[in-house]
Write a protein that holds these residues in place. Structure first.
Motif, PDB file in Angstrom:
ATOM      1  N   LYS A   9     -21.928  17.307  -3.554  1.00 39.53           N
ATOM      2  CA  LYS A   9     -20.846  18.083  -2.929  1.00 39.53           C
ATOM      3  C   LYS A   9     -19.587  18.071  -3.800  1.00 39.53           C
ATOM      4  O   LYS A   9     -19.502  17.293  -4.764  1.00 39.53           O
ATOM      5  CB  LYS A   9     -20.586  17.498  -1.535  1.00 39.53           C
ATOM      6  N   TYR A  49     -24.998  25.999   6.111  1.00 36.31           N
ATOM      7  CA  TYR A  49     -24.790  25.051   7.208  1.00 36.31           C
ATOM      8  C   TYR A  49     -24.802  25.740   8.575  1.00 36.31           C
ATOM      9  O   TYR A  49     -24.197  25.223   9.518  1.00 36.31           O
ATOM     10  CB  TYR A  49     -23.476  24.299   7.001  1.00 36.31           C
ATOM     11  N   HIS A  52     -24.841  24.095  12.014  1.00 34.88           N
ATOM     12  CA  HIS A  52     -23.659  23.384  12.524  1.00 34.88           C
ATOM     13  C   HIS A  52     -22.539  24.325  12.947  1.00 34.88           C
ATOM     14  O   HIS A  52     -21.425  23.877  13.221  1.00 34.88           O
ATOM     15  CB  HIS A  52     -23.111  22.442  11.446  1.00 34.88           C
ATOM     16  N   PHE A  57     -16.234  20.508  13.727  1.00 40.91           N
ATOM     17  CA  PHE A  57     -15.871  20.254  12.335  1.00 40.91           C
ATOM     18  C   PHE A  57     -16.304  21.377  11.386  1.00 40.91           C
ATOM     19  O   PHE A  57     -16.058  21.318  10.184  1.00 40.91           O
ATOM     20  CB  PHE A  57     -16.426  18.908  11.854  1.00 40.91           C
ATOM     21  N   LEU A  61     -15.792  21.875   7.407  1.00 42.01           N
ATOM     22  CA  LEU A  61     -16.968  21.694   6.554  1.00 42.01           C
ATOM     23  C   LEU A  61     -17.086  22.847   5.543  1.00 42.01           C
ATOM     24  O   LEU A  61     -17.327  22.615   4.357  1.00 42.01           O
ATOM     25  CB  LEU A  61     -18.225  21.600   7.433  1.00 42.01           C
ATOM     26  N   ARG A  85     -33.171  10.793   1.574  1.00 42.34           N
ATOM     27  CA  ARG A  85     -32.269  10.535   2.707  1.00 42.34           C
ATOM     28  C   ARG A  85     -31.920   9.046   2.787  1.00 42.34           C
ATOM     29  O   ARG A  85     -30.780   8.682   3.087  1.00 42.34           O
ATOM     30  CB  ARG A  85     -32.921  10.998   4.027  1.00 42.34           C
ATOM     31  N   THR A  91     -24.525   9.353   7.242  1.00 39.24           N
ATOM     32  CA  THR A  91     -23.581  10.468   7.104  1.00 39.24           C
ATOM     33  C   THR A  91     -22.158   9.978   6.849  1.00 39.24           C
ATOM     34  O   THR A  91     -21.459  10.510   5.979  1.00 39.24           O
ATOM     35  CB  THR A  91     -23.606  11.332   8.390  1.00 39.24           C
ATOM     36  N   ARG A 105     -23.844   7.311  -0.785  1.00 34.56           N
ATOM     37  CA  ARG A 105     -22.619   7.652  -0.039  1.00 34.56           C
ATOM     38  C   ARG A 105     -21.645   6.487  -0.010  1.00 34.56           C
ATOM     39  O   ARG A 105     -20.418   6.698  -0.050  1.00 34.56           O
ATOM     40  CB  ARG A 105     -22.998   8.121   1.369  1.00 34.56           C
ATOM     41  N   SER A 112     -16.747  10.580   7.072  1.00 34.30           N
ATOM     42  CA  SER A 112     -17.857  11.308   7.711  1.00 34.30           C
ATOM     43  C   SER A 112     -17.976  12.739   7.214  1.00 34.30           C
ATOM     44  O   SER A 112     -19.018  13.367   7.360  1.00 34.30           O
ATOM     45  CB  SER A 112     -17.689  11.301   9.230  1.00 34.30           C
ATOM     46  N   GLU A 113     -16.920  13.282   6.625  1.00 36.83           N
ATOM     47  CA  GLU A 113     -17.003  14.627   6.051  1.00 36.83           C
ATOM     48  C   GLU A 113     -17.258  14.552   4.545  1.00 36.83           C
ATOM     49  O   GLU A 113     -18.203  15.143   4.039  1.00 36.83           O
ATOM     50  CB  GLU A 113     -15.728  15.415   6.319  1.00 36.83           C
ATOM     51  N   ASN A 115     -18.751  13.048   2.019  1.00 40.70           N
ATOM     52  CA  ASN A 115     -19.813  12.056   1.814  1.00 40.70           C
ATOM     53  C   ASN A 115     -20.651  12.367   0.572  1.00 40.70           C
ATOM     54  O   ASN A 115     -21.753  11.882   0.427  1.00 40.70           O
ATOM     55  CB  ASN A 115     -20.668  11.918   3.083  1.00 40.70           C
ATOM     56  N   HIS A 118     -25.838  15.681  -0.233  1.00 45.74           N
ATOM     57  CA  HIS A 118     -26.643  16.211   0.867  1.00 45.74           C
ATOM     58  C   HIS A 118     -28.113  16.031   0.521  1.00 45.74           C
ATOM     59  O   HIS A 118     -28.495  16.054  -0.644  1.00 45.74           O
ATOM     60  CB  HIS A 118     -26.344  17.706   1.050  1.00 45.74           C
ATOM     61  N   GLY A 119     -28.926  15.903   1.563  1.00 42.05           N
ATOM     62  CA  GLY A 119     -30.372  15.911   1.375  1.00 42.05           C
ATOM     63  C   GLY A 119     -31.037  16.608   2.540  1.00 42.05           C
ATOM     64  O   GLY A 119     -30.617  16.436   3.691  1.00 42.05           O
TER      65      GLY A 119
HETATM   66  P1  ATP Z   1     -26.135  16.678   5.203  1.00 40.50           P
HETATM   67  O1  ATP Z   1     -26.771  17.690   6.148  1.00 40.50           O
HETATM   68  O2  ATP Z   1     -24.981  17.219   4.422  1.00 40.50           O
HETATM   69  O3  ATP Z   1     -27.120  15.937   4.349  1.00 40.50           O
HETATM   70  P2  ATP Z   1     -26.131  14.780   7.327  1.00 40.50           P
HETATM   71  O4  ATP Z   1     -27.460  15.314   7.723  1.00 40.50           O
HETATM   72  O5  ATP Z   1     -26.024  13.327   7.025  1.00 40.50           O
HETATM   73  O6  ATP Z   1     -25.520  15.539   6.109  1.00 40.50           O
HETATM   74  P3  ATP Z   1     -25.004  16.364   9.432  1.00 40.50           P
HETATM   75  O7  ATP Z   1     -24.814  15.768  10.765  1.00 40.50           O
HETATM   76  O8  ATP Z   1     -26.143  17.304   9.196  1.00 40.50           O
HETATM   77  O9  ATP Z   1     -25.056  15.153   8.393  1.00 40.50           O
HETATM   78  O10 ATP Z   1     -23.639  17.067   9.036  1.00 40.50           O
HETATM   79  C1  ATP Z   1     -23.559  17.923   7.924  1.00 40.50           C
HETATM   80  C2  ATP Z   1     -22.304  17.628   7.160  1.00 40.50           C
HETATM   81  O11 ATP Z   1     -21.158  17.958   7.956  1.00 40.50           O
HETATM   82  C3  ATP Z   1     -22.098  16.144   6.820  1.00 40.50           C
HETATM   83  O12 ATP Z   1     -22.800  15.741   5.669  1.00 40.50           O
HETATM   84  C4  ATP Z   1     -20.598  16.069   6.628  1.00 40.50           C
HETATM   85  O13 ATP Z   1     -20.182  16.547   5.349  1.00 40.50           O
HETATM   86  C5  ATP Z   1     -20.101  17.029   7.707  1.00 40.50           C
HETATM   87  N1  ATP Z   1     -19.807  16.308   8.946  1.00 40.50           N
HETATM   88  C6  ATP Z   1     -20.699  15.735   9.793  1.00 40.50           C
HETATM   89  N2  ATP Z   1     -20.085  15.141  10.817  1.00 40.50           N
HETATM   90  C7  ATP Z   1     -18.744  15.345  10.645  1.00 40.50           C
HETATM   91  C8  ATP Z   1     -17.575  14.983  11.361  1.00 40.50           C
HETATM   92  N3  ATP Z   1     -17.646  14.312  12.502  1.00 40.50           N
HETATM   93  N4  ATP Z   1     -16.391  15.370  10.845  1.00 40.50           N
HETATM   94  C9  ATP Z   1     -16.301  16.080   9.703  1.00 40.50           C
HETATM   95  N5  ATP Z   1     -17.372  16.451   8.975  1.00 40.50           N
HETATM   96  C10 ATP Z   1     -18.571  16.088   9.429  1.00 40.50           C
END
Ligand code: ATP
Length: 140
Positions: A9, A49, A52, A57, A61, A85, A91, A105, A112-113, A115, A118-119
């Protein structure tokens, strides 16, 4: 062998972690099959994405994911999806620093944002995400 999509990212690129992350990928037994650097625009980040899109968020994002270039890679090994993963960790990178200190990470992410990586989370997402970036016909 299995393939998954690994994405570094904007914070990972900006913080100069790309080479370190690629080293961990190779040392962990993955082969990098394809790799490219891209700048996502709002439309592509929104599509990538889309699962989501209803989350609070989501606007942040999309802003984060379009804030600079990302590196997308197709990586391959036995059990690649689950193993990648596991290697990236939870996350929330802040929590990862405590619970999974050796994860990517924990090493390169912030919270949490932001990070840093991605996978894909399933064979279905891996297929979708690999064709999103590397398919002959781009989405939309
Ligand atoms: P990714 O899909 O990027 O591998 P993940 O599966 O671990 O991550 P998801 O829950 O799918 O996490 O969320 C997608 C992405 O959205 C996260 O990787 C992060 O960058 C962002 N994100 C998730 N939760 C939050 C939050 N509470 N606040 C801000 N950003 C968030």
């Amino acid at each position: 062998k299995e393939r998954t999509l690994a994405l570094i990212k904007p914070d990972g690129i900006c913080g100069n972690f790309a080479n370190q992350i690629k080293q961990v990928i190779s040392q962990s037994g993955f082969v990098i099959i394809h790799e490219m650097m891209v700048q996502l625009d709002v439309r592509n980040a929104t599509l990538f994405y889309s699962e989501h899109s209803a989350k609070s968020f989501f606007p942040n994002l999309v802003e984060y994911m379009t804030s600079g270039p990302v590196v997308v890679m197709v990586i391959e090994k036995t059990n690649a999806i689950a193993d990648w993963r596991a290697l990236i960790g939870p996350t929330d990178a802040g929590k990862a620093k405590v619970s999974h200190p050796n994860s990517i990470r924990a090493m390169c992410g912030s919270n949490s944002e932001r990070n840093c990586v991605h996978g894909s989370d399933s064979p279905q997402s891996a297929a979708r995400e690999i064709s999103f970036f590397f398919g002959e016909i781009s989405p939309g």
